[in-house]
Design a protein around this motif. Structure first.
Motif, PDB file in Angstrom:
ATOM      1  N   PRO A 144       0.819  -1.222   0.000  1.00 13.09           N
ATOM      2  CA  PRO A 144       0.000   0.000   0.000  1.00 13.09           C
ATOM      3  C   PRO A 144       0.850   1.269   0.000  1.00 13.09           C
ATOM      4  N   TYR A 197       1.403   3.495  -3.094  1.00 15.13           N
ATOM      5  CA  TYR A 197       0.297   4.186  -3.752  1.00 15.13           C
ATOM      6  C   TYR A 197      -0.170   5.395  -2.945  1.00 15.13           C
ATOM      7  N   ALA A 255      -1.616   8.040  -0.589  1.00 12.74           N
ATOM      8  CA  ALA A 255      -2.247   7.874   0.719  1.00 12.74           C
ATOM      9  C   ALA A 255      -3.608   8.542   0.729  1.00 12.74           C
ATOM     10  N   ALA A 256      -4.631   7.810   1.044  1.00 14.89           N
ATOM     11  CA  ALA A 256      -5.992   8.314   1.181  1.00 14.89           C
ATOM     12  C   ALA A 256      -6.791   7.214   1.865  1.00 14.89           C
ATOM     13  N   ARG A 309      -7.037   3.044   1.171  1.00 15.12           N
ATOM     14  CA  ARG A 309      -5.893   2.535   0.416  1.00 15.12           C
ATOM     15  C   ARG A 309      -5.589   1.073   0.757  1.00 15.12           C
ATOM     16  N   GLU A 310      -5.521   0.764   2.040  1.00 12.31           N
ATOM     17  CA  GLU A 310      -5.180  -0.608   2.439  1.00 12.31           C
ATOM     18  C   GLU A 310      -6.204  -1.605   1.876  1.00 12.31           C
ATOM     19  N   VAL A 362      -5.828  -1.862  -2.064  1.00  9.65           N
ATOM     20  CA  VAL A 362      -4.621  -2.570  -2.497  1.00  9.65           C
ATOM     21  C   VAL A 362      -4.727  -4.057  -2.162  1.00  9.65           C
ATOM     22  N   ALA A 388      -3.433   0.904 -10.670  1.00 10.80           N
ATOM     23  CA  ALA A 388      -2.875   2.259 -10.523  1.00 10.80           C
ATOM     24  C   ALA A 388      -2.499   2.869 -11.870  1.00 10.80           C
ATOM     25  N   TYR A 432     -11.707   5.437  -2.890  1.00  6.30           N
ATOM     26  CA  TYR A 432     -10.251   5.512  -2.984  1.00  6.30           C
ATOM     27  C   TYR A 432      -9.804   5.569  -4.451  1.00  6.30           C
ATOM     28  N   ALA A 480      -7.687   8.625  -5.851  1.00  4.47           N
ATOM     29  CA  ALA A 480      -6.260   8.398  -6.109  1.00  4.47           C
ATOM     30  C   ALA A 480      -5.929   8.314  -7.590  1.00  4.47           C
ATOM     31  N   PHE A 538      -2.023  13.141  -6.289  1.00 10.40           N
ATOM     32  CA  PHE A 538      -2.166  11.775  -5.794  1.00 10.40           C
ATOM     33  C   PHE A 538      -1.510  10.756  -6.725  1.00 10.40           C
TER      34      PHE A 538
END
Ligand code: HEC
Length: 113
Positions: A27, A30, A32-33, A36-37, A40, A53, A89, A93, A109
């Motif tokens: 994570p 990529y 951060a927002a 995210r976790e 991913v 991505a 997300y 992102a 982002f």
């Protein structure tokens, strides 16, 4: 000797948090927002999250992409709540790259790669 090699091998492949992940995506690579976790871990389970991505899509297109994953690629359907967390997300992102046709505008982002 042989035993220690074996143990090292097991250590490398045993990832307690995500034992089912095919190609672990980190994570931290990529933007951060929130979400995210989750994104991913979930979208990186079958293919690298890099594949995700690399896209720049609108919310509607991301939603379509998620539907397409379910219909064509056997992605398990998400609970509406989780679906929204991941969709939020992705939208935040990875928005469309040519944003409003402003030359020289860089998406804060965007992944650094
Ligand atoms: C159950 C497995 C699975 C899951 C989970 C999954 N995908 Fe996929 N996805 C695939 C397969 C299979 C392909 C097509 C083969 C490939 O390109 O590796 C693919 C391809 C893609 C592509 C590439 C499309 C292109 O034009 O090349 C994108 C974008 C994508 N997935 C997005 C997502 C997103 C976003 C999520 C999370 C919401 C997700 N995927 C979760 C299986 C999955």
């Amino acid at each position: 000797m042989r035993l220690s090699v074996l143990l090292l091998g097991v250590g490398l492949f045993a990832s307690p948090a995500s034992a089912q992940v095919v190609a672990p995506s980190d994570p931290a690579d990529y933007p951060a927002a929130p979400g995210r976790e989750e994104a991913v871990a979930f979208c990186g389970a079958c293919h690298s999250f890099r594949l995700v991505a690399a896209q720049g899509l609108t919310r509607l297109q991301w939603d379509e992409t998620m539907k397409w994953m379910v219909q064509r690629h056997n992605m398990p359907e998400l609970h509406p709540q989780d679906h929204d967390i991941i969709l939020d997300y992705l939208e935040r992102a990875f928005p469309p790259k040519a944003s409003g046709g402003r030359p020289g505008w860089t998406n804060p982002f965007a992944p650094h790669q």
